[in-house]
Design a protein around this motif. Structure first.
Motif, PDB file in Angstrom:
ATOM      1  N   GLY A   1      38.728  55.282  30.935  1.00 26.46           N
ATOM      2  CA  GLY A   1      37.195  55.164  31.061  1.00 26.46           C
ATOM      3  C   GLY A   1      36.646  54.748  32.249  1.00 26.46           C
ATOM      4  O   GLY A   1      35.775  55.209  32.747  1.00 26.46           O
ATOM      5  N   ASN A   2      37.266  53.680  32.664  1.00 22.27           N
ATOM      6  CA  ASN A   2      36.534  53.038  33.940  1.00 22.27           C
ATOM      7  C   ASN A   2      36.847  53.976  35.186  1.00 22.27           C
ATOM      8  O   ASN A   2      35.935  53.895  35.982  1.00 22.27           O
ATOM      9  N   MET A   3      38.005  54.591  35.180  1.00 27.69           N
ATOM     10  CA  MET A   3      38.291  55.578  36.385  1.00 27.69           C
ATOM     11  C   MET A   3      37.192  56.733  36.266  1.00 27.69           C
ATOM     12  O   MET A   3      36.696  57.057  37.427  1.00 27.69           O
ATOM     13  N   LYS A   4      36.849  57.102  35.275  1.00 27.77           N
ATOM     14  CA  LYS A   4      35.602  58.210  35.129  1.00 27.77           C
ATOM     15  C   LYS A   4      34.458  57.805  35.552  1.00 27.77           C
ATOM     16  O   LYS A   4      33.688  58.499  36.278  1.00 27.77           O
ATOM     17  N   VAL A   5      34.294  56.458  35.326  1.00 27.37           N
ATOM     18  CA  VAL A   5      32.636  55.812  35.880  1.00 27.37           C
ATOM     19  C   VAL A   5      32.814  55.897  37.377  1.00 27.37           C
ATOM     20  O   VAL A   5      31.745  56.215  38.147  1.00 27.37           O
ATOM     21  N   VAL A   6      34.040  55.422  37.992  1.00 27.59           N
ATOM     22  CA  VAL A   6      34.258  55.165  39.490  1.00 27.59           C
ATOM     23  C   VAL A   6      34.335  56.489  40.080  1.00 27.59           C
ATOM     24  O   VAL A   6      33.587  56.852  41.170  1.00 27.59           O
ATOM     25  N   LEU A   7      34.885  57.497  39.648  1.00 27.99           N
ATOM     26  CA  LEU A   7      35.085  58.622  40.099  1.00 27.99           C
ATOM     27  C   LEU A   7      33.937  59.635  39.782  1.00 27.99           C
ATOM     28  O   LEU A   7      33.865  60.582  40.567  1.00 27.99           O
TER      29      LEU A   7
ATOM     30  N   LYS B   1      38.020  33.188  36.724  1.00 27.48           N
ATOM     31  CA  LYS B   1      36.775  33.023  37.702  1.00 27.48           C
ATOM     32  C   LYS B   1      36.523  34.305  38.018  1.00 27.48           C
ATOM     33  O   LYS B   1      37.129  35.256  38.112  1.00 27.48           O
ATOM     34  N   VAL B   2      34.947  34.376  38.333  1.00 28.63           N
ATOM     35  CA  VAL B   2      34.361  35.795  38.813  1.00 28.63           C
ATOM     36  C   VAL B   2      35.247  35.956  40.059  1.00 28.63           C
ATOM     37  O   VAL B   2      35.483  35.468  41.109  1.00 28.63           O
ATOM     38  N   GLN B   3      35.747  37.379  40.104  1.00 30.94           N
ATOM     39  CA  GLN B   3      36.293  38.263  41.023  1.00 30.94           C
ATOM     40  C   GLN B   3      35.247  38.651  42.238  1.00 30.94           C
ATOM     41  O   GLN B   3      34.208  38.801  41.703  1.00 30.94           O
ATOM     42  N   SER B   4      36.006  38.958  43.194  1.00 28.12           N
ATOM     43  CA  SER B   4      35.164  39.723  44.302  1.00 28.12           C
ATOM     44  C   SER B   4      34.520  41.271  43.763  1.00 28.12           C
ATOM     45  O   SER B   4      35.094  42.039  43.452  1.00 28.12           O
ATOM     46  N   LEU B   5      33.172  41.011  43.763  1.00 29.51           N
ATOM     47  CA  LEU B   5      32.246  42.062  43.336  1.00 29.51           C
ATOM     48  C   LEU B   5      32.485  43.435  44.108  1.00 29.51           C
ATOM     49  O   LEU B   5      32.299  44.563  43.759  1.00 29.51           O
ATOM     50  N   ASP B   6      33.035  42.980  45.202  1.00 24.65           N
ATOM     51  CA  ASP B   6      33.353  44.296  46.262  1.00 24.65           C
ATOM     52  C   ASP B   6      34.319  45.188  45.921  1.00 24.65           C
ATOM     53  O   ASP B   6      34.327  46.421  46.250  1.00 24.65           O
ATOM     54  N   SER B   7      35.314  44.828  44.775  1.00 21.47           N
ATOM     55  CA  SER B   7      36.251  45.411  44.347  1.00 21.47           C
ATOM     56  C   SER B   7      35.982  45.813  42.656  1.00 21.47           C
ATOM     57  O   SER B   7      37.050  45.952  42.106  1.00 21.47           O
ATOM     58  N   ILE B   8      34.794  45.983  42.527  1.00 24.82           N
ATOM     59  CA  ILE B   8      34.512  46.372  41.029  1.00 24.82           C
ATOM     60  C   ILE B   8      34.988  47.851  40.705  1.00 24.82           C
ATOM     61  O   ILE B   8      35.318  47.806  39.375  1.00 24.82           O
ATOM     62  N   TRP B   9      35.312  48.546  41.808  1.00 23.14           N
ATOM     63  CA  TRP B   9      36.011  49.819  41.207  1.00 23.14           C
ATOM     64  C   TRP B   9      37.249  49.798  40.893  1.00 23.14           C
ATOM     65  O   TRP B   9      37.943  50.457  39.981  1.00 23.14           O
ATOM     66  N   LYS B  10      38.126  48.453  40.782  1.00 23.56           N
ATOM     67  CA  LYS B  10      39.244  48.119  40.082  1.00 23.56           C
ATOM     68  C   LYS B  10      39.076  47.799  38.615  1.00 23.56           C
ATOM     69  O   LYS B  10      40.080  47.873  37.974  1.00 23.56           O
ATOM     70  N   GLY B  11      37.756  47.490  38.213  1.00 20.72           N
ATOM     71  CA  GLY B  11      37.701  47.014  36.794  1.00 20.72           C
ATOM     72  C   GLY B  11      36.580  45.964  37.043  1.00 20.72           C
ATOM     73  O   GLY B  11      36.328  45.421  38.013  1.00 20.72           O
ATOM     74  N   ALA B  12      36.136  45.546  35.632  1.00 20.37           N
ATOM     75  CA  ALA B  12      35.440  44.477  35.488  1.00 20.37           C
ATOM     76  C   ALA B  12      35.947  43.224  36.497  1.00 20.37           C
ATOM     77  O   ALA B  12      37.028  42.836  36.109  1.00 20.37           O
ATOM     78  N   ARG B  13      35.119  42.743  37.010  1.00 12.25           N
ATOM     79  CA  ARG B  13      35.265  41.248  37.943  1.00 12.25           C
ATOM     80  C   ARG B  13      34.975  40.155  37.066  1.00 12.25           C
ATOM     81  O   ARG B  13      35.047  39.036  37.867  1.00 12.25           O
ATOM     82  N   PHE B  14      34.295  40.179  35.994  1.00 11.32           N
ATOM     83  CA  PHE B  14      33.866  39.060  35.182  1.00 11.32           C
ATOM     84  C   PHE B  14      33.698  39.549  33.827  1.00 11.32           C
ATOM     85  O   PHE B  14      34.014  40.872  33.352  1.00 11.32           O
ATOM     86  N   ILE B  15      33.536  38.636  32.825  1.00 12.79           N
ATOM     87  CA  ILE B  15      33.516  38.552  31.283  1.00 12.79           C
ATOM     88  C   ILE B  15      31.783  38.788  30.979  1.00 12.79           C
ATOM     89  O   ILE B  15      31.128  37.954  31.275  1.00 12.79           O
ATOM     90  N   HIS B  16      31.628  39.667  30.190  1.00 17.92           N
ATOM     91  CA  HIS B  16      30.106  39.912  29.686  1.00 17.92           C
ATOM     92  C   HIS B  16      29.625  38.631  29.187  1.00 17.92           C
ATOM     93  O   HIS B  16      28.264  38.573  29.359  1.00 17.92           O
ATOM     94  N   GLN B  17      30.329  38.017  28.340  1.00 15.39           N
ATOM     95  CA  GLN B  17      29.847  36.686  27.650  1.00 15.39           C
ATOM     96  C   GLN B  17      29.388  35.640  28.702  1.00 15.39           C
ATOM     97  O   GLN B  17      28.667  34.826  28.232  1.00 15.39           O
ATOM     98  N   SER B  18      29.673  35.974  29.730  1.00 16.20           N
ATOM     99  CA  SER B  18      29.374  34.639  30.798  1.00 16.20           C
ATOM    100  C   SER B  18      28.396  35.307  32.004  1.00 16.20           C
ATOM    101  O   SER B  18      28.231  34.825  32.905  1.00 16.20           O
ATOM    102  N   LEU B  19      27.870  36.411  31.408  1.00 20.29           N
ATOM    103  CA  LEU B  19      26.721  37.072  32.287  1.00 20.29           C
ATOM    104  C   LEU B  19      25.308  36.867  31.562  1.00 20.29           C
ATOM    105  O   LEU B  19      25.155  37.160  30.488  1.00 20.29           O
TER     106      LEU B  19
END
Length: 216
Positions: free
Chosen positions: A210-216, A131-149
């Protein structure tokens, strides 16, 4: 109320059996106001034969070498004509034949940028609800799956995928969209069945880095 057009974009490279499963699933959708865009990276395994089998279902076909999955996805975006975009790549499926009709029976505001639903992840020998996770914690990684967007095409055209980010271009798009206060609606429905084992799964450590580089 007229139905909005949905552009379904399917990316494939040397995945003939996965593609057949996905195209059959899309063709079974009872939602009529849709277009199907297939972006093939010049496959050599017989994928073209599957594409020919479903040629009556495909509205736009591009088959040529590309610079990676996000280059292919951008090609799909640039050729789409629907109000909403959805990526349903080879191997992935909608959860049932009624899901698009169920979602778009409601008149969603054109001011919405992203609509996000839940996903079933298929690991082969078992499946798991995601299920969709809290978007406030997007820095931890994707909170949802692209195919359900579902992505508003106008918004996506203004925010194309970074083709230099070979593994995490989708996360970069998600992260930047949320940080820039995109107008987001959460759909309380399961949208897709996502087949585990994609590039980001197979290169998990590289993906996290790669995700860490985006966030940082």
């Amino acid at each position: 109320m007229s139905e909005p057009k949905i552009s379904i974009i399917t990316i494939v490279y040397n995945g003939k059996e996965d593609l057949r499963k996905t195209l059959e699933n899309i063709s079974n959708q009872n939602f009529l106001s849709k277009e199907l865009i297939v972006i093939d990276g010049d496959s050599t395994d017989g994928t073209h034969k599957v594409i020919e089998e479903y040629s009556n279902e495909i509205d736009v076909l591009i088959s040529e070498k590309d610079q990676g999955i996000y280059d292919a996805m951008n090609k799909g975006v640039l050729n789409a004509r629907g109000q909403w975009l959805n990526f349903m790549n080879a191997g992935d499926q909608y959860i049932n034949e009624n899901i698009l009709s169920s979602i778009f029976k409601e008149d969603h505001s054109s001011n919405i940028d992203l609509m996000i639903g839940n996903t079933i992840i298929d690991y082969g020998d078992f499946r798991k609800e995601y299920k969709v996770q809290s978007l406030d914690s997007i820095w931890k990684g994707a909170r949802f799956i692209h195919q359900s967007l579902f992505i508003n095409r106008k918004f996506q055209l203004e925010n194309l995928y970074n083709i230099d980010n070979k593994i995490g271009g989708d996360f970069e798009f998600f992260y930047n969209s949320i940080k820039r206060n995109a107008n987001i609606k959460i759909l309380n429905e399961f949208i897709s069945i996502f087949e585990s084992g994609g590039v980001s799964d197979k290169k998990r450590i590289s993906s996290i880095y790669g995700n860490m580089k985006v966030v940082l």
